[in-house]
Write an enzyme that holds these catalytic residues in place. Structure first.
Site, PDB file in Angstrom:
ATOM      1  CG  PHE A 108      -1.762   1.185   1.405  1.00 23.76           C
ATOM      2  CD1 PHE A 108      -3.001   1.225   0.768  1.00 23.76           C
ATOM      3  CD2 PHE A 108      -1.374   2.285   2.165  1.00 23.76           C
ATOM      4  CE1 PHE A 108      -3.832   2.338   0.902  1.00 23.76           C
ATOM      5  CE2 PHE A 108      -2.203   3.396   2.297  1.00 23.76           C
ATOM      6  CZ  PHE A 108      -3.438   3.424   1.659  1.00 23.76           C
ATOM      7  CB  SER A 140      -8.597  -4.263  -0.180  1.00 25.14           C
ATOM      8  OG  SER A 140      -9.080  -3.168   0.566  1.00 25.14           O
ATOM      9  CE1 TYR A 176      -3.493  -2.493  -0.747  1.00 29.57           C
ATOM     10  CE2 TYR A 176      -5.688  -1.613  -0.325  1.00 29.57           C
ATOM     11  CZ  TYR A 176      -4.729  -2.577  -0.128  1.00 29.57           C
ATOM     12  OH  TYR A 176      -5.011  -3.652   0.703  1.00 29.57           O
ATOM     13  CE  LYS A 236      -4.728  -5.603  -2.134  1.00 30.74           C
ATOM     14  NZ  LYS A 236      -4.042  -6.900  -1.977  1.00 30.74           N
TER      15      LYS A 236
HETATM   16  N1  LIG Z   1      -3.893  -4.611   6.948  1.00 34.15           N
HETATM   17  C1  LIG Z   1      -5.104  -4.342   6.435  1.00 34.15           C
HETATM   18  O1  LIG Z   1      -5.938  -3.651   7.066  1.00 34.15           O
HETATM   19  C2  LIG Z   1      -5.496  -4.886   5.092  1.00 34.15           C
HETATM   20  C3  LIG Z   1      -6.801  -4.636   4.640  1.00 34.15           C
HETATM   21  C4  LIG Z   1      -7.195  -5.157   3.407  1.00 34.15           C
HETATM   22  C5  LIG Z   1      -6.312  -5.918   2.677  1.00 34.15           C
HETATM   23  N2  LIG Z   1      -5.041  -6.132   3.131  1.00 34.15           N
HETATM   24  C6  LIG Z   1      -4.158  -6.966   2.303  1.00 34.15           C
HETATM   25  O2  LIG Z   1      -3.647  -8.013   3.101  1.00 34.15           O
HETATM   26  C7  LIG Z   1      -2.376  -8.447   2.578  1.00 34.15           C
HETATM   27  C8  LIG Z   1      -1.344  -8.478   3.695  1.00 34.15           C
HETATM   28  O3  LIG Z   1      -1.196  -7.154   4.178  1.00 34.15           O
HETATM   29  P1  LIG Z   1      -0.654  -6.824   5.639  1.00 34.15           P
HETATM   30  O4  LIG Z   1      -1.514  -5.740   6.166  1.00 34.15           O
HETATM   31  O5  LIG Z   1      -0.457  -8.063   6.423  1.00 34.15           O
HETATM   32  O6  LIG Z   1       0.746  -6.152   5.255  1.00 34.15           O
HETATM   33  P2  LIG Z   1       2.235  -6.347   5.814  1.00 34.15           P
HETATM   34  O7  LIG Z   1       2.247  -6.659   7.269  1.00 34.15           O
HETATM   35  O8  LIG Z   1       2.966  -5.152   5.303  1.00 34.15           O
HETATM   36  O9  LIG Z   1       2.727  -7.653   5.039  1.00 34.15           O
HETATM   37  C9  LIG Z   1       2.914  -7.654   3.665  1.00 34.15           C
HETATM   38  C10 LIG Z   1       3.707  -8.888   3.314  1.00 34.15           C
HETATM   39  O10 LIG Z   1       3.919  -8.885   1.879  1.00 34.15           O
HETATM   40  C11 LIG Z   1       5.292  -9.161   1.671  1.00 34.15           C
HETATM   41  N3  LIG Z   1       5.794  -8.753   0.369  1.00 34.15           N
HETATM   42  C12 LIG Z   1       5.947  -7.511  -0.147  1.00 34.15           C
HETATM   43  N4  LIG Z   1       6.549  -7.583  -1.342  1.00 34.15           N
HETATM   44  C13 LIG Z   1       6.773  -8.898  -1.601  1.00 34.15           C
HETATM   45  C14 LIG Z   1       7.364  -9.614  -2.651  1.00 34.15           C
HETATM   46  N5  LIG Z   1       7.866  -9.003  -3.737  1.00 34.15           N
HETATM   47  N6  LIG Z   1       7.407 -10.965  -2.596  1.00 34.15           N
HETATM   48  C15 LIG Z   1       6.909 -11.602  -1.513  1.00 34.15           C
HETATM   49  N7  LIG Z   1       6.374 -10.980  -0.461  1.00 34.15           N
HETATM   50  C16 LIG Z   1       6.300  -9.642  -0.508  1.00 34.15           C
HETATM   51  C17 LIG Z   1       6.004  -8.461   2.810  1.00 34.15           C
HETATM   52  O11 LIG Z   1       7.339  -8.892   2.922  1.00 34.15           O
HETATM   53  P3  LIG Z   1       8.513  -7.932   3.545  1.00 34.15           P
HETATM   54  O12 LIG Z   1       8.436  -8.072   5.033  1.00 34.15           O
HETATM   55  O13 LIG Z   1       9.757  -8.490   2.952  1.00 34.15           O
HETATM   56  O14 LIG Z   1       8.208  -6.527   3.079  1.00 34.15           O
HETATM   57  C18 LIG Z   1       5.107  -8.899   3.952  1.00 34.15           C
HETATM   58  O15 LIG Z   1       5.411 -10.198   4.350  1.00 34.15           O
HETATM   59  C19 LIG Z   1      -2.042  -7.460   1.456  1.00 34.15           C
HETATM   60  O16 LIG Z   1      -2.399  -8.031   0.209  1.00 34.15           O
HETATM   61  C20 LIG Z   1      -2.922  -6.259   1.776  1.00 34.15           C
HETATM   62  O17 LIG Z   1      -3.206  -5.485   0.628  1.00 34.15           O
HETATM   63  C21 LIG Z   1      -4.615  -5.641   4.319  1.00 34.15           C
END
Ligand SMILES: NC(=O)c1ccc[n+]([C@@H]2O[C@H](COP(=O)([O-])OP(=O)(O)OC[C@H]3O[C@@H](n4cnc5c(N)ncnc54)[C@H](OP(=O)(O)O)[C@@H]3O)[C@@H](O)[C@H]2O)c1
Length: 277
Positions: A94, A139, A193, A197
């Site tokens: 994001f 999302s 973003y 999605k």
């Molecule tokens: N948090 C929310 O409220 C929310 C809401 C709706 C949807 N989402 C979705 O949920 C999913 C997880 O998000 P999160 O909130 O848990 O985020 P997060 O804690 O930032 O985790 C994101 C993960 O993606 C990995 N990543 C990034 N680039 C990558 C790559 N090139 N290859 C493999 N892994 C990679 C990161 O690895 P690194 O540690 O190496 O960066 C990390 O493990 C995402 O798709 C996000 O859009 C989240």
């Protein structure tokens, strides 16, 4: 010889919701669970953390932006397991709040959230066995973005007969108008973003339809979902814990054999959501 043991893979699972999904799968999935990460050190540390909880995830490196890394995972799964039973495409970024130019944010965000996720699917889908489950983490922001699209874009996005080529054209169109600085004039909302999605959600719908016609591999189901607002490094304002955020992805990853629904749907809090009319 390849084992016949069932196997699950979660992308981007060294932290955040992906880590919560691996934790949940370790408790409930009947088979091996792979925590994957682009950074091997972070991934192995996360595996160790879960081992301290008495769980037993395995590790494989996976950078979804690196085609060699995706191919290496495929070769490994093919050799060790001869297939794949659960794939959770969770890795995502994001960038909308960064100070970078909008076109840059669009390019970076669509690359990872849409194009690289699609590349993982294209490489790993041939391994999916009958009854496999795929969850593409999307999302609810896709719904918000849809609401701000022009009527003509809305019709294309929600077209039940949309093809993958048409979806790719839509995503390329958004990238092009972002570069030209004419996003809003062309009917798109100015959110990188959210639009990425939309791509994940429609991609899942198209893939699910294709599997529904694959008689050689029955009962493969693809869905996308929103985990809710989860407190992670991506969303400091999130209110759910990562385990709460993992609930809907886990529900979809563990759908029992031959369920009627959900298939190719977008699911929030375990409930199917449609594009608003
Ligand atoms: N948090 C929310 O409220 C929310 C809401 C709706 C949807 N989402 C979705 O949920 C999913 C997880 O998000 P999160 O909130 O848990 O985020 P997060 O804690 O930032 O985790 C994101 C993960 O993606 C990995 N990543 C990034 N680039 C990558 C790559 N090139 N290859 C493999 N892994 C990679 C990161 O690895 P690194 O540690 O190496 O960066 C990390 O493990 C995402 O798709 C996000 O859009 C989240």
């Amino acid at each position: 010889m390849a084992s016949t043991r069932r196997v699950a893979v979660v992308t981007g699972s060294n932290k955040g919701i992906g880590f919560g999904i691996v934790r949940g799968l370790c408790k409930t999935f009947n088979g091996d669970v792979y925590l994957t990460a682009r950074n091997e050190g972070l991934g192995r540390k996360a595996v160790e953390d879960l081992k301290k909880e008495g769980l037993n995830p395995l590790f494989h490196q996976l950078d979804i932006s690196d085609s060699t890394s995706i191919q290496n995972l495929k070769a490994f799964l093919q050799k060790q397991y001869g297939g794949l039973d659960v794939l959770v495409n969770n890795a995502g970024i994001f960038k909308d709040e960064s100070d970078a130019p909008f076109a840059e944010k669009v390019e970076e965000t669509l690359k990872l959230n849409f194009w690289d996720t699609l590349a993982v699917c294209e490489v790993l889908y041939p391994l999916l066995r009958p009854h496999a489950r795929v969850v593409n983490v999307g999302s609810i922001y896709s719904t918000m973005a849809f609401g701000r699209c022009s009527d003509s874009l809305k019709a294309k996005i929600s077209n039940p007969n949309i093809s993958m080529d048409q979806l790719k054209d839509l995503m390329r169109d958004f990238e092009a108008v972002a570069k030209a600085g004419t996003v809003e004039e062309n009917g798109w909302p100015k959110w990188a973003y959210h639009v990425s999605k939309i791509g994940v959600r429609v991609m899942s719908y198209i893939q699910a339809k294709a599997f529904a016609h694959d008689s050689s591999r029955p009962d493969i189901i693809v869905n996308s979902c929103c985990p809710g607002s989860v407190h992670t490094d991506t969303n400091y304002n999130g209110t759910k814990t990562i385990d709460e955020g993992a609930v809907t992805p886990l529900y979809l990853a563990l759908l029992p054999p031959n369920v009627e629904s959900p298939k190719g749907e977008f699911v929030c809090e375990k409930v199917v959501e449609h594009w608003p009319s």
